[in-house]
Design a protein around this motif. Structure first.
Motif, PDB file in Angstrom:
ATOM      1  N   TYR A  80      22.092 -11.381 -14.008  1.00 40.23           N
ATOM      2  CA  TYR A  80      20.775 -10.853 -14.389  1.00 40.23           C
ATOM      3  C   TYR A  80      19.923 -11.866 -15.129  1.00 40.23           C
ATOM      4  CZ  TYR A  80      17.335  -7.658 -16.461  1.00 40.23           C
ATOM      5  OH  TYR A  80      16.169  -7.044 -16.850  1.00 40.23           O
ATOM      6  N   GLY A  81      20.550 -12.618 -16.063  1.00 40.11           N
ATOM      7  CA  GLY A  81      19.830 -13.670 -16.770  1.00 40.11           C
ATOM      8  C   GLY A  81      18.577 -13.205 -17.483  1.00 40.11           C
ATOM      9  N   TYR A 118      16.654  -1.186 -11.975  1.00 42.05           N
ATOM     10  CA  TYR A 118      15.978  -0.170 -12.770  1.00 42.05           C
ATOM     11  C   TYR A 118      15.738  -0.692 -14.189  1.00 42.05           C
ATOM     12  CZ  TYR A 118      16.820   3.249  -9.088  1.00 42.05           C
ATOM     13  OH  TYR A 118      16.809   3.936  -7.896  1.00 42.05           O
ATOM     14  N   GLY A 119      14.649  -0.245 -14.789  1.00 43.86           N
ATOM     15  CA  GLY A 119      14.282  -0.726 -16.116  1.00 43.86           C
ATOM     16  C   GLY A 119      15.298  -0.405 -17.187  1.00 43.86           C
ATOM     17  N   ASP A 120      16.052   0.675 -16.997  1.00 44.98           N
ATOM     18  CA  ASP A 120      17.055   1.036 -18.002  1.00 44.98           C
ATOM     19  C   ASP A 120      18.407   0.364 -17.749  1.00 44.98           C
ATOM     20  OD1 ASP A 120      17.898   2.388 -15.758  1.00 44.98           O
ATOM     21  OD2 ASP A 120      17.781   4.390 -16.630  1.00 44.98           O
ATOM     22  N   LEU A 121      18.437  -0.529 -16.763  1.00 40.92           N
ATOM     23  CA  LEU A 121      19.643  -1.282 -16.421  1.00 40.92           C
ATOM     24  C   LEU A 121      20.856  -0.373 -16.194  1.00 40.92           C
ATOM     25  CD1 LEU A 121      19.363  -4.417 -18.758  1.00 40.92           C
ATOM     26  CD2 LEU A 121      18.656  -4.167 -16.373  1.00 40.92           C
ATOM     27  N   ARG A 122      20.638   0.690 -15.461  1.00 39.70           N
ATOM     28  CA  ARG A 122      21.751   1.568 -15.131  1.00 39.70           C
ATOM     29  C   ARG A 122      22.746   0.827 -14.248  1.00 39.70           C
ATOM     30  NH1 ARG A 122      18.038   5.887 -12.041  1.00 39.70           N
ATOM     31  NH2 ARG A 122      16.813   5.338 -13.882  1.00 39.70           N
ATOM     32  N   ASP A 152      17.086  -1.154  -7.269  1.00 42.71           N
ATOM     33  CA  ASP A 152      16.035  -0.150  -7.089  1.00 42.71           C
ATOM     34  C   ASP A 152      15.230  -0.506  -5.847  1.00 42.71           C
ATOM     35  OD1 ASP A 152      13.965   1.629  -7.174  1.00 42.71           O
ATOM     36  OD2 ASP A 152      13.275   1.090  -9.187  1.00 42.71           O
ATOM     37  N   PHE A 153      15.501   0.180  -4.743  1.00 41.91           N
ATOM     38  CA  PHE A 153      14.859  -0.169  -3.486  1.00 41.91           C
ATOM     39  C   PHE A 153      13.451   0.385  -3.354  1.00 41.91           C
ATOM     40  CE2 PHE A 153      19.280  -1.066  -2.623  1.00 41.91           C
ATOM     41  CZ  PHE A 153      19.183  -2.278  -1.949  1.00 41.91           C
ATOM     42  N   ALA A 154      12.963   1.063  -4.399  1.00 42.51           N
ATOM     43  CA  ALA A 154      11.547   1.431  -4.424  1.00 42.51           C
ATOM     44  C   ALA A 154      10.678   0.220  -4.756  1.00 42.51           C
ATOM     45  CB  ALA A 154      11.310   2.548  -5.448  1.00 42.51           C
TER      46      ALA A 154
END
Length: 600
Positions: free
Chosen positions: A156-157, A176-180, A192-194
């Motif tokens: 991720y870096g 995803y922003g919450d790093l799930r 997140d493919f959106a």
């Protein structure tokens, strides 16, 4: 399989992390134009080959002298490649599959390139992954490799790592922003493919795979399945993205997904991949490669529900076939043959995890039996149980030429006789029998064949009918003339005969057929059509006789019907036949078909 700390791989049932051949110095050419879907050509039949994981994961003395999973090195892969080419290639074995850890050092620390893609550990693979693929190809074989689903946490870096061939995209733009987290070990962030950048990341990995010349990718830790459920672990979009990305490279690459996948998503796995693991790992993570009790025997319960989903383009993967190394396999000779018999009749991919440089004569004979391989690789359909999943059971499939593939299994811990009745196969009278393991015509048998089998033993036959079709009388479970008790009730069933079934057979629920009429007394092999999303048991009895409890194999879901045949002793005239759930949950019953004559 990884633990959250990435330092140790957990034992039983958890598969190693997967990988893709994306190494240092990755090519940066633009993807080739997309080509037509090549899945049927790639997986017209189950693939055959070798995988590194069984030896990587074993505690067998000498296999991993430099620490856990240290077996995986360039030198060892090349040795196995050469042995495969020399000993097994002529029998159809062609894939050399590199499993987890090629991008991690001996402490399990990973390496990534400047675009968040795995790059090989220079100690394990000093010449890089392309050189390995080139050597495999030079032997006339195909090269395979692994990748874990999702973005590995270490790649991720801080979200600042750029994505190859995707201007302005970074790792922050693909998760995803919450790093799930996702995958079977929660070792990666969920893609997140959106977000438009996300497909670009998968594209970059697929293009690297193509540039390096790999022919096979196993995408691991995929859910739903891998012992995880919920939105975080739904990786259907990942598998679809991989299929799209592979097609865009223009290179045919077999996409295999792993492990213990959710059968409720079988339609997705069939749509987007060439094969799917139906169970947990076969390896025992002990001082042998496998053990009978670890999970070899589990496949007899877990495979039947998947049978209808296998065919050209995609196959049910039962995992590695470790039957060639004798003591290192951890199995008796009988168990080794039974292991291979199930894999063949289920039409699983045949890939061994053995040390191919040290195959014993018996193991080599199992791996190279052309008649057994033909069952797996030919146009015969997958077999499934035609008897209940009791300790002694029979699996069969009707072949295009009218013959039957018939396997007898004794799963008990002591010797026992196992009988295949021709009536369970749909005919009566005489039939020719050929023993496939021993390449021997056994002659003509009337009505059945019975074999004395050792503990965990098996036989495999081709049975060619010379008799006549079986004549039966059918009785619907939902008939008003039957008696329901307890919770039992009639329910709609689109796949069932008459559109109805009797369900809610649990905690004492019973279905009694009240007027089963036969002309002669005797033991009848009654075919029971049933529905059961998982393997369930039921007590079967006739008249006032004692009940026998049988376990019916899963039909895969609660909308599909399968049949098994059970022996029941009837008197001349009218009989009652009862299916009693007892203190547990039983399968739903669609109908029964009673032969016009008893066993002779």
């Amino acid at each position: 399989m990884w633990s959250p700390s990435y330092s140790v791989l957990p034992a039983r049932g958890l598969r190693a992390a997967v990988v893709l051949a994306l190494t240092a110095g990755l090519a940066t050419t633009a993807p080739a134009a997309a080509q037509a879907d090549t899945r049927p050509a790639l997986a017209a039949k189950p693939y055959m080959g070798w995988s590194s994981w069984s030896m990587q994961s074993s505690k067998y003395p000498g296999l991993n002298p430099d620490g856990d999973y240290s077996y995986l090195t360039e030198a060892n892969v090349l040795k196995q490649t050469d042995a495969l080419a020399a000993k097994l290639k002529r029998y159809g074995y062609e894939y050399v599959n590199i499993d987890a850890g090629w991008w991690r050092d001996r402490t399990w620390k990973p390496d990534f390139d400047q675009y968040a893609r795995q790059t090989p550990d220079p100690v394990r693979f000093p010449h890089g992954m392309k050189a390995v693929a080139d050597h495999i190809h030079a032997k006339g074989l195909k090269a395979g490799i692994y990748l874990p689903v999702g973005l590995e946490k270490e790649a991720y870096g801080d979200g600042k790592v750029p994505i190859w061939n995707a201007d302005g995209c970074t790792t922050a733009d693909i998760v995803y922003g919450d790093l799930r987290t996702t995958n079977g070990w929660d070792s990666a962030y969920k893609l997140d493919f959106a977000k438009p950048c996300t497909q670009k990341y998968v594209d970059s990995q697929a293009q690297a795979l193509a540039d390096w010349g790999y022919d096979f990718l196993k995408l691991d830790g995929v859910g739903p399945g891998s012992f995880k459920s919920g939105d975080n672990y739904d990786n259907v979009a990942d598998v679809a993205a991989w299929q799209k990305a592979i097609a865009a490279t223009g290179r045919p690459v077999h996409l295999e997904i792993s492990w213990s996948l959710d059968i409720g998503h079988a339609a997705d796995w069939k749509k987007y991949s060439n094969g799917w693991r139906v169970d947990t790992d076969v390896e025992c993570y002990c001082n042998t490669l496998v053990s009978w009790e670890n999970s070899v025997d589990d496949r007899f319960d877990d495979t039947p529900g998947w049978t209808r989903h296998a065919g050209p383009g995609g196959w049910n993967d039962l995992d590695s076939l470790d039957i060639g190394n004798g003591a290192m396999d951890g199995l008796t000779k009988a168990e080794r043959q039974t292991y291979a018999t199930l894999w063949a009749v289920a039409k699983s991919p045949l890939y061994t995890g053995d040390d191919l440089t040290k195959l014993d004569s018996y193991g080599l004979s199992l791996l190279t039996n052309k008649e057994v391989i033909a069952v797996d690789q030919g146009d015969t359909p997958p077999a499934r149980p035609v008897t209940p999943s009791d300790p002694q059971q029979v699996w069969a499939a009707k072949n295009p030429d009218g013959s039957r593939t018939v396997a007898l299994f004794n799963l008990a811990d002591s010797p026992a006789a196992v009988t295949a009745d021709w009536s369970a196969l749909g005919f009566t009278g005489k039939a020719g029998v050929r023993d496939l393991w021993n390449h021997e015509n056994l002659g003509t048998y009337k009505n059945r064949i019975t074999e004395a089998l050792p503990a965990h033993g098996s036989r495999l036959f081709t049975v060619t009918p010379h008799g006549s079709a079986l004549h039966t009388t059918g009785y619907e479970a939902e008939s008003a003339g039957n008696t329901l008790s307890g919770n039992a009730s009639v329910a709609d069933c689109a796949a069932c005969s008459g559109g109805k079934k009797v369900g809610n057979l649990y905690l004492g629920g019973k279905l009694r057929f009240d007027n089963v009429v036969v002309d002669r007394p005797g033991t009848y092999l009654i075919k029971v059509a049933y529905v059961s999303g998982d393997a369930r048991s039921v007590n079967v009895s006739a008249n006032s006789g004692g009940a026998t409890r049988h376990k019916f194999p899963s039909t895969g879901d609660w909308g599909s019907v399968e049949t098994v045949s059970v022996p029941v002793t009837l008197k001349a005239g009218a009989n009652t036949l009862t299916f009693d759930s007892g203190s547990d949950y039983a399968p739903d019953i669609d109908r029964i078909d009673v032969p016009v004559s008893p066993r002779l």
